[in-house]
Write a protein that holds these residues in place. Structure first.
Motif, mmCIF file in Angstrom:
data_model
loop_
_atom_site.group_PDB
_atom_site.id
_atom_site.type_symbol
_atom_site.label_atom_id
_atom_site.label_comp_id
_atom_site.label_asym_id
_atom_site.label_seq_id
_atom_site.Cartn_x
_atom_site.Cartn_y
_atom_site.Cartn_z
ATOM 1 N N GLU A 1 0.931 -1.195 -0.002
ATOM 2 C CA GLU A 1 -0.088 0.120 0.109
ATOM 3 C C GLU A 1 0.925 1.211 0.094
ATOM 4 N N SER A 2 2.047 1.208 0.477
ATOM 5 C CA SER A 2 2.961 2.250 0.544
ATOM 6 C C SER A 2 3.382 2.773 -1.199
ATOM 7 N N TYR A 3 3.179 1.710 -1.831
ATOM 8 C CA TYR A 3 3.472 1.880 -3.438
ATOM 9 C C TYR A 3 2.126 2.172 -4.073
ATOM 10 N N GLY A 4 1.141 2.331 -3.295
ATOM 11 C CA GLY A 4 -0.208 2.645 -3.993
ATOM 12 C C GLY A 4 -0.631 1.551 -4.673
ATOM 13 N N ILE A 5 -0.080 0.368 -4.324
ATOM 14 C CA ILE A 5 -0.702 -1.054 -5.073
ATOM 15 C C ILE A 5 -1.753 -1.490 -4.452
ATOM 16 N N PRO A 6 -2.681 -2.303 -5.317
ATOM 17 C CA PRO A 6 -3.649 -2.883 -4.582
ATOM 18 C C PRO A 6 -3.225 -4.178 -4.057
ATOM 19 N N PHE A 7 -3.819 -4.349 -2.633
ATOM 20 C CA PHE A 7 -3.470 -5.388 -1.736
ATOM 21 C C PHE A 7 -4.781 -6.366 -1.595
ATOM 22 N N ILE A 8 -5.073 -7.397 -2.354
ATOM 23 C CA ILE A 8 -6.302 -8.169 -2.351
ATOM 24 C C ILE A 8 -6.242 -9.234 -1.120
ATOM 25 N N ASN A 9 -7.126 -9.188 -0.067
ATOM 26 C CA ASN A 9 -7.082 -9.921 1.090
ATOM 27 C C ASN A 9 -7.815 -10.999 0.896
ATOM 28 N N ILE A 10 -7.415 -12.198 0.493
ATOM 29 C CA ILE A 10 -8.150 -13.379 0.237
ATOM 30 C C ILE A 10 -8.039 -14.263 1.655
ATOM 31 N N THR A 11 -7.199 -13.834 2.585
ATOM 32 C CA THR A 11 -7.284 -14.580 3.805
ATOM 33 C C THR A 11 -8.240 -15.020 4.865
ATOM 34 N N PRO A 12 -9.392 -14.166 4.933
ATOM 35 C CA PRO A 12 -10.638 -14.697 5.595
ATOM 36 C C PRO A 12 -11.258 -15.698 4.931
ATOM 37 N N ILE A 13 -11.188 -15.844 3.572
ATOM 38 C CA ILE A 13 -11.749 -16.767 2.779
ATOM 39 C C ILE A 13 -10.930 -18.293 3.239
ATOM 40 N N SER A 14 -9.773 -18.262 3.187
ATOM 41 C CA SER A 14 -8.919 -19.374 3.561
ATOM 42 C C SER A 14 -9.112 -19.968 5.074
ATOM 43 N N GLN A 15 -9.430 -18.769 5.812
ATOM 44 C CA GLN A 15 -10.014 -19.191 7.023
ATOM 45 C C GLN A 15 -11.218 -19.809 7.480
ATOM 46 N N GLU A 16 -12.006 -20.056 6.423
ATOM 47 C CA GLU A 16 -13.095 -21.047 6.596
ATOM 48 C C GLU A 16 -12.783 -22.509 6.227
ATOM 49 N N GLY A 17 -11.690 -22.833 6.211
ATOM 50 C CA GLY A 17 -11.209 -24.206 5.718
ATOM 51 C C GLY A 17 -11.522 -25.290 6.392
#
Length: 240
Positions: A187-203
């Motif tokens: 985010e310091s580069y102004g680049i999108p960070f796509i947070n898929i981690t919550p989906i993985s926590q449904e495993g």
């Protein structure tokens, strides 16, 4: 006699000419091909190469399939995709792996980066990760023609929520720390960070989200990454 005949036909001729003026030519617009071809480079590790799933279930392949369909933006995209990723790779392995590839394009329309779980798993330092991740992010920008607006980063899945991880909170905390560093730099580069981690926590609650090796995401989980998070962000990137 000839003059009379001409005079009799003249009004009809004038009427016909005036009548033709009422008919405007119909412009036929040929169908427009709304499909753009894009070049896509996916950089990563097992989560990008799709360990334990079929090639067409890797998330880069699923993203490409989704982009072929016309979206809300009215566009569809076909993709020439290159992947630089191997199961077990750390940030250093990925740096070396990129250097070993002579078949890559100089520039791509779209570049993704997902890396770090093996740094965490192998107990490598967060300081080392931050340095090498930033090096990789800069390399991704170069691959995008020095246009950081064509780069996106995907978060590290939380493998604690698999049969292998067994819900271990120490794993979750380690992944959280690496993701926090990854997000901060991205985010310091102004680049999108796509947070898929919550989906993985449904495993653990939904074992169908975990592959047959009891560790990596299944094709179903990767499809959710794409459908719920990645595709919309990528379409926004491409529209700009």
């Amino acid at each position: 006699m000839k003059l009379l005949t001409i005079l009799l036909w003249l009004p009809l001729f004038i009427f016909a000419c005036n009548d033709d003026d009422d008919f405007m030519p119909i412009e036929i617009t040929p169908p427009t091909d709304t499909t753009d071809t894009i070049s896509f480079l996916a950089l990563g590790d097992s989560y990008t190469i799709g360990t334990a799933v079929a090639d067409n279930e890797r998330w880069p392949a699923l993203l490409t399939a989704n982009l072929l369909q016309t979206g809300a933006d009215g566009k569809s995209y076909s993709s020439a995709t290159d992947i630089v990723a191997t199961n077990g790779w750390t940030t250093r392995d990925l740096i070396n792996g990129i250097g070993a590839r002579s078949d890559l394009r100089a520039t791509y329309d779209l570049v993704s980066l997902l890396i770090g779980v093996n740094n965490q798993f192998q107990g490598r330092s967060l300081t080392e990760y931050r340095t090498e991740f930033e090096d990789l992010l800069n390399q991704a920008i170069v691959f995008a023609g020095n246009n950081r607006d064509r780069v996106f980063v995907v978060s590290i899945p939380d493998y604690a929520f698999t049969g292998f991880g067994g819900g271990n909170p120490d794993i979750s905390e380690g992944v959280r720390q690496f993701n926090a560093a990854c997000r901060e730099i991205t985010e310091s580069y102004g680049i999108p960070f796509i947070n898929i981690t919550p989906i993985s926590q449904e495993g653990i609650d939904d074992p169908s989200l975990v592959a047959t090796d009891n560790l990596h995401p299944s094709g179903k989980q990767y499809q959710r990454w794409v459908d719920e998070l990645i595709e919309d962000q990528v379409r926004e990137i491409l529209s700009n």
